[in-house]
Design a protein around this motif. Sequence first.
Motif, PDB file in Angstrom:
ATOM      1  N   LEU A  95     107.624 -40.116 -50.541  1.00 14.75           N
ATOM      2  CA  LEU A  95     107.226 -40.096 -49.138  1.00 14.75           C
ATOM      3  C   LEU A  95     105.969 -40.930 -48.928  1.00 14.75           C
ATOM      4  O   LEU A  95     105.083 -40.970 -49.791  1.00 14.75           O
ATOM      5  CB  LEU A  95     106.965 -38.655 -48.686  1.00 14.75           C
ATOM      6  N   ASP A  96     105.905 -41.589 -47.785  1.00 14.18           N
ATOM      7  CA  ASP A  96     104.720 -42.373 -47.447  1.00 14.18           C
ATOM      8  C   ASP A  96     103.615 -41.458 -46.936  1.00 14.18           C
ATOM      9  O   ASP A  96     103.891 -40.457 -46.256  1.00 14.18           O
ATOM     10  CB  ASP A  96     105.058 -43.419 -46.382  1.00 14.18           C
ATOM     11  N   PRO A  97     102.356 -41.772 -47.230  1.00 11.85           N
ATOM     12  CA  PRO A  97     101.258 -40.953 -46.699  1.00 11.85           C
ATOM     13  C   PRO A  97     101.145 -41.140 -45.186  1.00 11.85           C
ATOM     14  O   PRO A  97     101.455 -42.214 -44.656  1.00 11.85           O
ATOM     15  CB  PRO A  97     100.028 -41.491 -47.429  1.00 11.85           C
ATOM     16  N   PRO A  98     100.709 -40.113 -44.471  1.00 15.95           N
ATOM     17  CA  PRO A  98     100.506 -40.273 -43.026  1.00 15.95           C
ATOM     18  C   PRO A  98      99.328 -41.192 -42.745  1.00 15.95           C
ATOM     19  O   PRO A  98      98.452 -41.374 -43.606  1.00 15.95           O
ATOM     20  CB  PRO A  98     100.223 -38.844 -42.556  1.00 15.95           C
ATOM     21  N   SER A  99      99.309 -41.785 -41.575  1.00 11.89           N
ATOM     22  CA  SER A  99      98.164 -42.605 -41.196  1.00 11.89           C
ATOM     23  C   SER A  99      96.903 -41.747 -41.238  1.00 11.89           C
ATOM     24  O   SER A  99      96.875 -40.634 -40.718  1.00 11.89           O
ATOM     25  CB  SER A  99      98.381 -43.162 -39.784  1.00 11.89           C
ATOM     26  N   ARG A 100      95.855 -42.246 -41.890  1.00 17.27           N
ATOM     27  CA  ARG A 100      94.589 -41.540 -42.087  1.00 17.27           C
ATOM     28  C   ARG A 100      94.765 -40.299 -42.957  1.00 17.27           C
ATOM     29  O   ARG A 100      94.061 -39.301 -42.807  1.00 17.27           O
ATOM     30  CB  ARG A 100      93.969 -41.159 -40.739  1.00 17.27           C
ATOM     31  N   PHE A 149      96.787 -38.649 -46.937  1.00 17.09           N
ATOM     32  CA  PHE A 149      97.215 -38.858 -48.315  1.00 17.09           C
ATOM     33  C   PHE A 149      98.448 -37.991 -48.588  1.00 17.09           C
ATOM     34  O   PHE A 149      98.680 -36.987 -47.932  1.00 17.09           O
ATOM     35  CB  PHE A 149      96.106 -38.467 -49.303  1.00 17.09           C
ATOM     36  N   VAL A 150      99.229 -38.409 -49.574  1.00 18.60           N
ATOM     37  CA  VAL A 150     100.322 -37.583 -50.068  1.00 18.60           C
ATOM     38  C   VAL A 150     100.283 -37.648 -51.592  1.00 18.60           C
ATOM     39  O   VAL A 150     100.145 -38.725 -52.185  1.00 18.60           O
ATOM     40  CB  VAL A 150     101.690 -38.063 -49.533  1.00 18.60           C
ATOM     41  N   LYS A 151     100.372 -36.508 -52.231  1.00 18.25           N
ATOM     42  CA  LYS A 151     100.353 -36.407 -53.686  1.00 18.25           C
ATOM     43  C   LYS A 151     101.722 -35.945 -54.156  1.00 18.25           C
ATOM     44  O   LYS A 151     102.171 -34.845 -53.833  1.00 18.25           O
ATOM     45  CB  LYS A 151      99.278 -35.416 -54.135  1.00 18.25           C
ATOM     46  N   MET A 152     102.405 -36.802 -54.916  1.00 18.35           N
ATOM     47  CA  MET A 152     103.727 -36.474 -55.429  1.00 18.35           C
ATOM     48  C   MET A 152     103.583 -35.810 -56.796  1.00 18.35           C
ATOM     49  O   MET A 152     102.900 -36.336 -57.676  1.00 18.35           O
ATOM     50  CB  MET A 152     104.585 -37.737 -55.543  1.00 18.35           C
ATOM     51  N   SER A 182     109.296 -33.926 -57.052  1.00 22.68           N
ATOM     52  CA  SER A 182     109.962 -32.719 -56.561  1.00 22.68           C
ATOM     53  C   SER A 182     109.079 -31.944 -55.586  1.00 22.68           C
ATOM     54  O   SER A 182     109.572 -31.080 -54.868  1.00 22.68           O
ATOM     55  CB  SER A 182     110.350 -31.806 -57.733  1.00 22.68           C
ATOM     56  N   ILE A 183     107.767 -32.243 -55.552  1.00 21.53           N
ATOM     57  CA  ILE A 183     106.838 -31.579 -54.642  1.00 21.53           C
ATOM     58  C   ILE A 183     105.926 -32.638 -54.022  1.00 21.53           C
ATOM     59  O   ILE A 183     105.438 -33.529 -54.720  1.00 21.53           O
ATOM     60  CB  ILE A 183     105.989 -30.519 -55.362  1.00 21.53           C
ATOM     61  N   ALA A 184     105.714 -32.561 -52.712  1.00 17.55           N
ATOM     62  CA  ALA A 184     104.819 -33.492 -52.007  1.00 17.55           C
ATOM     63  C   ALA A 184     103.770 -32.676 -51.256  1.00 17.55           C
ATOM     64  O   ALA A 184     104.120 -31.801 -50.459  1.00 17.55           O
ATOM     65  CB  ALA A 184     105.603 -34.376 -51.038  1.00 17.55           C
ATOM     66  N   ARG A 185     102.490 -32.963 -51.518  1.00 13.76           N
ATOM     67  CA  ARG A 185     101.391 -32.247 -50.857  1.00 13.76           C
ATOM     68  C   ARG A 185     100.599 -33.232 -49.999  1.00 13.76           C
ATOM     69  O   ARG A 185     100.178 -34.285 -50.484  1.00 13.76           O
ATOM     70  CB  ARG A 185     100.482 -31.580 -51.890  1.00 13.76           C
ATOM     71  N   PHE A 186     100.380 -32.862 -48.736  1.00 12.52           N
ATOM     72  CA  PHE A 186      99.723 -33.744 -47.780  1.00 12.52           C
ATOM     73  C   PHE A 186      98.293 -33.265 -47.502  1.00 12.52           C
ATOM     74  O   PHE A 186      98.004 -32.066 -47.491  1.00 12.52           O
ATOM     75  CB  PHE A 186     100.509 -33.798 -46.475  1.00 12.52           C
ATOM     76  N   SER A 187      97.413 -34.215 -47.258  1.00 13.53           N
ATOM     77  CA  SER A 187      96.044 -33.919 -46.847  1.00 13.53           C
ATOM     78  C   SER A 187      95.552 -35.079 -45.985  1.00 13.53           C
ATOM     79  O   SER A 187      96.162 -36.151 -45.959  1.00 13.53           O
ATOM     80  CB  SER A 187      95.133 -33.728 -48.065  1.00 13.53           C
ATOM     81  N   CYS A 188      94.458 -34.850 -45.254  1.00 15.72           N
ATOM     82  CA  CYS A 188      93.912 -35.851 -44.347  1.00 15.72           C
ATOM     83  C   CYS A 188      92.511 -36.262 -44.764  1.00 15.72           C
ATOM     84  O   CYS A 188      91.819 -35.539 -45.493  1.00 15.72           O
ATOM     85  CB  CYS A 188      93.879 -35.305 -42.907  1.00 15.72           C
ATOM     86  N   LYS A 189      92.113 -37.419 -44.289  1.00 17.76           N
ATOM     87  CA  LYS A 189      90.754 -37.869 -44.511  1.00 17.76           C
ATOM     88  C   LYS A 189      89.773 -36.980 -43.738  1.00 17.76           C
ATOM     89  O   LYS A 189      90.179 -36.173 -42.892  1.00 17.76           O
ATOM     90  CB  LYS A 189      90.604 -39.330 -44.074  1.00 17.76           C
TER      91      LYS A 189
END
Length: 321
Positions: free
Chosen positions: A73-78, A80-83, A88-95
Motif C-alpha cells: 500500500l502507498d503511504p497517505p499524503s503527509r 507513513f505506512v509500515k508493511m 500481511s499487516i499495514a500500519r499507518f501513521s501521520c507526520k
Amino acid sequence: MIKSGADTSSTGCETPRPLLNGNFTIFGDNLLVEYFCDDGFYMYGERYGACMFSEEKWTEDPPKCLAYDCPPLDPPSRGFVKMERNNSIARFSCKRRFYLMGGESTLFCLGNRWSGYSPLCVGSTVSSSSLGRQVLRNYTAPKENTLDFDDLLRESDQTCSRYRFIAPPVVENASSKTRYMFNEARKIWSIVANYTCDDGYSLVNEENRFMFCRNYRWWALTKPKCKKAVKVYHPCRDSRCGQVCIPGDSMQYACGCNRGYRLASDSYSCQDVNECMSNNGRCDHICYNRIGSRLCVCRHGYLKVGDHCIVNFLFRLMSCY
C-alpha cells in the motif's frame, strides 16, 4: 464433547463468530475453544480461549487468519505506512501536526484483499475549502449510532481549526485524540475530540466521551469525566494450571488441557495421552504416539490417504515383474 464452528448449539458462552479463512472447535465440556486457520494462512492472535461463565464471554477474542504478500500500500499524503510480516499487516501513521481520518490505522491481508481502506492524514492548519477539495471526493465521514452525537455535530463549526488551532481542554486522568468529521448541515469539516481514560480509570458515562468546537470554544452537554475503575481480579492470573485455566465464580478456577493431553492427578499439570492405546489411534495399520498427538503409518505396499491405508496397486503390479 467436541463441536465444530458449524455447530451453533448452546454453550456457557455464545458461539464465536465465524472465522474468516479458518474455523474453530469447542471442547472440554464446552469451556474451551481452539481456533484453526486454513492452509496458506497464519494465525494473528490467540489460538485458545476459555469460557467465563460469570460474564458469559470468552477470555480471548477470535484471532485473524492472515495471508502473506498482499499488494503493498502507498503511504497517505503527509503520512507513513509500515508493511510488516511479508506484506500481511499495514500500519499507518501521520507526520507531526497531522491526524488520521477515515479508514483504519491498521489493515490486514485477508488473502486477495486488504481488510479495509487506507486512512487519510489531515492537518489542523488546513482550511475547510482546501480540505474539502482534497478529501470530500474520496471520503464520507462515518456516522455515529447515537442521535445525540449527530445533533451536537450539526451545531459545531470550524473555528477551533480553520483560523487557529485550539487544543481540546484537559480532562483529569484522560487523554484525547482529535479527528475531522463532515458537518452535513453546514457543509463544513468540524473537529471532534474523543477522550480515553488512563489505565485504572473509566468514563463515568461512555456516551459522554466527545467534545465539539463552536465559536472558538470546546463544548459538550456533559464534559467527559473519568473515575477510578473498580479493580477486578481475574482468578486465572495467578493460577497453577499447566496449560489451560478456566475461570469460575468469585476467586475459583479449574484447570484443563489441550487436545492430546489429560489432567494429571494433581489437577494442575497435564500428561500426554497415548492415543494408540485406544482403538489403535483410529489408524488402519501402525500407530506411533507423539507428544500431544499420534502418527499413522502404513505397511509396505500401501499408500496413506489421510489416516487410512489403501492398496498401492502400482507397487503390486511392479512386484510381478
